[in-house]
Design an enzyme around this catalytic site. Structure first.
Site, PDB file in Angstrom:
ATOM      1  N   ASP A   2       0.875  -1.175   0.000  1.00 34.31           N
ATOM      2  CA  ASP A   2       0.000   0.000   0.000  1.00 34.31           C
ATOM      3  C   ASP A   2       0.911   1.224   0.000  1.00 34.31           C
ATOM      4  O   ASP A   2       1.719   1.409   0.921  1.00 34.31           O
ATOM      5  CB  ASP A   2      -0.910  -0.012   1.237  1.00 34.31           C
ATOM      6  CG  ASP A   2      -1.899   1.156   1.221  1.00 34.31           C
ATOM      7  OD1 ASP A   2      -1.515   2.272   0.788  1.00 34.31           O
ATOM      8  OD2 ASP A   2      -3.048   0.962   1.627  1.00 34.31           O
ATOM      9  N   TYR A  21      -9.740  17.157 -13.820  1.00 32.86           N
ATOM     10  CA  TYR A  21      -8.490  16.522 -13.371  1.00 32.86           C
ATOM     11  C   TYR A  21      -8.018  17.157 -12.048  1.00 32.86           C
ATOM     12  O   TYR A  21      -7.424  16.497 -11.201  1.00 32.86           O
ATOM     13  CB  TYR A  21      -7.423  16.560 -14.468  1.00 32.86           C
ATOM     14  CG  TYR A  21      -6.333  15.522 -14.264  1.00 32.86           C
ATOM     15  CD1 TYR A  21      -6.649  14.156 -14.291  1.00 32.86           C
ATOM     16  CD2 TYR A  21      -5.012  15.886 -14.048  1.00 32.86           C
ATOM     17  CE1 TYR A  21      -5.668  13.198 -14.104  1.00 32.86           C
ATOM     18  CE2 TYR A  21      -4.023  14.929 -13.867  1.00 32.86           C
ATOM     19  CZ  TYR A  21      -4.358  13.583 -13.896  1.00 32.86           C
ATOM     20  OH  TYR A  21      -3.371  12.635 -13.704  1.00 32.86           O
ATOM     21  N   LYS A  72       0.375  15.736  -9.971  1.00 34.78           N
ATOM     22  CA  LYS A  72       1.291  15.364 -11.066  1.00 34.78           C
ATOM     23  C   LYS A  72       2.376  16.436 -11.249  1.00 34.78           C
ATOM     24  O   LYS A  72       3.520  16.111 -11.574  1.00 34.78           O
ATOM     25  CB  LYS A  72       0.522  15.153 -12.373  1.00 34.78           C
ATOM     26  CG  LYS A  72      -0.378  13.924 -12.391  1.00 34.78           C
ATOM     27  CD  LYS A  72       0.348  12.620 -12.137  1.00 34.78           C
ATOM     28  CE  LYS A  72      -0.513  11.408 -12.471  1.00 34.78           C
ATOM     29  NZ  LYS A  72       0.122  10.135 -12.036  1.00 34.78           N
TER      30      LYS A  72
HETATM   31  P1  NAD Z   1      -4.814   1.561 -13.096  1.00 35.92           P
HETATM   32  O1  NAD Z   1      -6.057   1.708 -12.311  1.00 35.92           O
HETATM   33  O2  NAD Z   1      -4.670   0.347 -13.905  1.00 35.92           O
HETATM   34  O3  NAD Z   1      -3.530   1.716 -12.157  1.00 35.92           O
HETATM   35  C1  NAD Z   1      -3.500   2.557 -11.035  1.00 35.92           C
HETATM   36  C2  NAD Z   1      -2.767   1.776  -9.971  1.00 35.92           C
HETATM   37  O4  NAD Z   1      -2.600   2.576  -8.796  1.00 35.92           O
HETATM   38  C3  NAD Z   1      -3.532   0.508  -9.553  1.00 35.92           C
HETATM   39  O5  NAD Z   1      -2.742  -0.619  -9.761  1.00 35.92           O
HETATM   40  C4  NAD Z   1      -3.809   0.728  -8.085  1.00 35.92           C
HETATM   41  O6  NAD Z   1      -3.748  -0.479  -7.346  1.00 35.92           O
HETATM   42  C5  NAD Z   1      -2.659   1.674  -7.733  1.00 35.92           C
HETATM   43  N1  NAD Z   1      -2.902   2.377  -6.472  1.00 35.92           N
HETATM   44  C6  NAD Z   1      -3.822   3.333  -6.166  1.00 35.92           C
HETATM   45  N2  NAD Z   1      -3.772   3.650  -4.860  1.00 35.92           N
HETATM   46  C7  NAD Z   1      -2.773   2.872  -4.326  1.00 35.92           C
HETATM   47  C8  NAD Z   1      -2.233   2.725  -3.022  1.00 35.92           C
HETATM   48  N3  NAD Z   1      -2.710   3.401  -1.957  1.00 35.92           N
HETATM   49  N4  NAD Z   1      -1.221   1.830  -2.834  1.00 35.92           N
HETATM   50  C9  NAD Z   1      -0.747   1.115  -3.872  1.00 35.92           C
HETATM   51  N5  NAD Z   1      -1.215   1.208  -5.126  1.00 35.92           N
HETATM   52  C10 NAD Z   1      -2.221   2.076  -5.342  1.00 35.92           C
HETATM   53  O7  NAD Z   1      -4.714   2.881 -13.994  1.00 35.92           O
HETATM   54  P2  NAD Z   1      -3.521   3.443 -14.921  1.00 35.92           P
HETATM   55  O8  NAD Z   1      -4.194   4.386 -15.845  1.00 35.92           O
HETATM   56  O9  NAD Z   1      -2.717   2.323 -15.456  1.00 35.92           O
HETATM   57  O10 NAD Z   1      -2.670   4.319 -13.895  1.00 35.92           O
HETATM   58  C11 NAD Z   1      -1.278   4.149 -13.690  1.00 35.92           C
HETATM   59  C12 NAD Z   1      -0.573   5.498 -13.654  1.00 35.92           C
HETATM   60  O11 NAD Z   1      -0.635   6.094 -14.938  1.00 35.92           O
HETATM   61  C13 NAD Z   1      -1.173   6.507 -12.683  1.00 35.92           C
HETATM   62  O12 NAD Z   1      -0.130   7.226 -12.061  1.00 35.92           O
HETATM   63  C14 NAD Z   1      -1.943   7.419 -13.616  1.00 35.92           C
HETATM   64  O13 NAD Z   1      -2.075   8.707 -13.043  1.00 35.92           O
HETATM   65  C15 NAD Z   1      -1.023   7.421 -14.799  1.00 35.92           C
HETATM   66  N6  NAD Z   1      -1.606   7.886 -16.069  1.00 35.92           N
HETATM   67  C16 NAD Z   1      -2.760   7.346 -16.546  1.00 35.92           C
HETATM   68  C17 NAD Z   1      -3.297   7.785 -17.751  1.00 35.92           C
HETATM   69  C18 NAD Z   1      -4.590   7.233 -18.287  1.00 35.92           C
HETATM   70  O14 NAD Z   1      -5.254   7.923 -19.064  1.00 35.92           O
HETATM   71  N7  NAD Z   1      -4.980   6.012 -17.935  1.00 35.92           N
HETATM   72  C19 NAD Z   1      -2.622   8.776 -18.473  1.00 35.92           C
HETATM   73  C20 NAD Z   1      -1.431   9.297 -17.982  1.00 35.92           C
HETATM   74  C21 NAD Z   1      -0.938   8.843 -16.767  1.00 35.92           C
HETATM   75  O1  0WE Z   2      -4.156  10.006 -13.770  1.00 32.14           O
HETATM   76  C1  0WE Z   2      -5.186   9.538 -14.212  1.00 32.14           C
HETATM   77  C2  0WE Z   2      -6.110   8.789 -13.283  1.00 32.14           C
HETATM   78  C3  0WE Z   2      -6.410   9.644 -12.085  1.00 32.14           C
HETATM   79  C4  0WE Z   2      -7.377   9.096 -11.080  1.00 32.14           C
HETATM   80  C5  0WE Z   2      -8.613   8.588 -11.426  1.00 32.14           C
HETATM   81  C6  0WE Z   2      -9.479   8.156 -10.429  1.00 32.14           C
HETATM   82  C7  0WE Z   2     -10.859   7.649 -10.728  1.00 32.14           C
HETATM   83  C8  0WE Z   2     -11.426   6.814  -9.624  1.00 32.14           C
HETATM   84  C9  0WE Z   2      -7.042   9.205  -9.747  1.00 32.14           C
HETATM   85  N1  0WE Z   2      -7.873   8.828  -8.765  1.00 32.14           N
HETATM   86  C10 0WE Z   2      -9.075   8.300  -9.087  1.00 32.14           C
HETATM   87  N2  0WE Z   2      -9.910   7.957  -8.057  1.00 32.14           N
HETATM   88  C11 0WE Z   2     -11.069   7.300  -8.253  1.00 32.14           C
HETATM   89  O2  0WE Z   2     -11.824   7.046  -7.275  1.00 32.14           O
HETATM   90  N3  0WE Z   2      -5.477   9.743 -15.541  1.00 32.14           N
HETATM   91  C12 0WE Z   2      -4.597  10.528 -16.348  1.00 32.14           C
HETATM   92  C13 0WE Z   2      -6.725   9.263 -16.179  1.00 32.14           C
HETATM   93  C14 0WE Z   2      -7.677  10.413 -16.139  1.00 32.14           C
HETATM   94  O3  0WE Z   2      -8.259  10.783 -14.971  1.00 32.14           O
HETATM   95  C15 0WE Z   2      -9.044  11.900 -15.245  1.00 32.14           C
HETATM   96  C16 0WE Z   2      -8.923  12.233 -16.595  1.00 32.14           C
HETATM   97  C17 0WE Z   2      -8.039  11.285 -17.167  1.00 32.14           C
HETATM   98  C18 0WE Z   2      -7.578  11.250 -18.574  1.00 32.14           C
HETATM   99  C19 0WE Z   2      -9.825  12.644 -14.379  1.00 32.14           C
HETATM  100  C20 0WE Z   2     -10.525  13.738 -14.882  1.00 32.14           C
HETATM  101  C21 0WE Z   2     -10.414  14.087 -16.210  1.00 32.14           C
HETATM  102  C22 0WE Z   2      -9.630  13.339 -17.086  1.00 32.14           C
END
Ligand code: NAD
Ligand code: 0WE
Length: 261
Positions: free
Chosen positions: A64, A156, A163
């Site tokens: 965690d 966001y 970030k």
């Molecule tokens: P995802 O839900 O697959 O991964 C997010 C991960 O964060 C999960 O594995 C979850 O278990 C972990 N997490 C959250 N809280 C936690 C905690 N307290 N302890 C340990 N792990 C924890 O989604 P993703 O999109 O693959 O996200 C991975 C990273 O990529 C994030 O930092 C996200 O901000 C970033 N990101 C996502 C996008 C997108 O559009 N999906 C774009 C750019 C960056």
């Molecule tokens: O970084 C991210 C994921 C961010 C994220 C999303 C959630 C949804 C569920 C962090 N915390 C939570 N908590 C929750 O309970 N991204 C870049 C994907 C993302 O998130 C957005 C986006 C995009 C793209 C949130 C608002 C607007 C656009």
């Protein structure tokens, strides 16, 4: 021979086969790296174990990201299997869902701000600290970020602030560890439909806008992000540190698409 043959990589942040961290693990495996994975909680344990076996690993540890002792324990446990670690992937981000639903001025709270920054930014520093003894010379630390750090977009909100903090952390850690030959970078990915992203109401609009406005007129995949992580983890990127590398089909640099004229 792959570009990561002989490298040992630990990956934080697989929650499903759609996770960016899963795409990274897949690319690392293709490129010949040995892999260890962590999971956030018991609900995710069996999924992450399945992913590990798919990538010929049985190294799976609970972590965690809000717990310093969990993070330290990962590296204590890892040290009994590996004598070094070459690549660390931090692919963890979280804010309470009410923080990402509406104008920031209305929905941000002190507690939500703390949680977002703790999980999404501080945890990367704690992981870098805890890994120090095991880090090989030439090690590469990589985190995942999003362009909401630098330009506003609806909803966001506090994640954009977290970030921005994470990206500044990348530059400071790169400065701290550069003397040891250790590199620290971030990949800024375009929007991808992962579990974290699916919880977001405006995601469909984001994906559509990205497809229309990006120079390449497409969304990016976890495989494309994974392959960039392989490059940043490998010695091919030995001159790159403190950078934010965009994997976004060119979206960041494009104010108005040529295709609309
Ligand atoms: P995802 O839900 O697959 O991964 C997010 C991960 O964060 C999960 O594995 C979850 O278990 C972990 N997490 C959250 N809280 C936690 C905690 N307290 N302890 C340990 N792990 C924890 O989604 P993703 O999109 O693959 O996200 C991975 C990273 O990529 C994030 O930092 C996200 O901000 C970033 N990101 C996502 C996008 C997108 O559009 N999906 C774009 C750019 C960056
Ligand atoms: O970084 C991210 C994921 C961010 C994220 C999303 C959630 C949804 C569920 C962090 N915390 C939570 N908590 C929750 O309970 N991204 C870049 C994907 C993302 O998130 C957005 C986006 C995009 C793209 C949130 C608002 C607007 C656009």
């Amino acid at each position: 021979m792959g570009i990561l043959t002989g490298k040992k990589a630990i990956i934080f942040g697989i929650a499903s086969k759609r996770s960016i961290a899963y795409g990274i693990a897949k690319s690392f495996h293709e490129q010949g790296a040995e892999i260890a994975l962590t999971y956030q909680n018991d609900k995710l344990k069996s999924r992450v174990e399945d992913a590990a076996s798919e990538f010929e690993s049985n190294l799976v540890f609970p972590c965690d990201a809000s717990s310093d002792s969990d993070i330290k324990q990962v590296f204590t446990d890892l040290a009994s299997h590996w004598n070094k670690v070459d690549i660390i992937i931090h692919s963890i981000g979280f804010a309470p869902s009410n923080e990402l639903d509406g104008p920031m001025i209305d929905c941000t709270t002190r507690e939500g701000f703390k949680i977002a920054h703790d999980i999404s930014s501080y945890s990367f520093i704690e992981i870098a600290k805890a890994s120090q003894k095991l880090l090989s010379s030439k090690a590469s630390l990589i985190t995942l970020t999003y362009h909401g750090s630098s330009q506003t977009l609806p909803n966001y909100n506090v994640m954009g602030m977290a970030k921005a903090s994470l990206e500044a952390g990348v530059r400071y850690l790169a400065s701290n560890l550069g003397g040891k030959g250790v590199r620290v970078n971030a990949i800024s990915a375009g929007p991808i439909k992962t579990l974290a992203a699916s919880g977001v109401k405006s995601l469909r609009t984001m994906l559509k806008q990205h497809e229309q406005r990006s120079p390449m007129q497409k969304n990016v995949t976890i495989e494309e992000v994974g392959n960039t992580a392989s490059f940043l983890g490998s010695d091919l990127s030995s001159g790159i540190t403190g950078e934010i590398i965009y994997v976004d089909a060119g979206f960041r640099n494009c104010a108005i698409s040529e295709h609309d004229i």
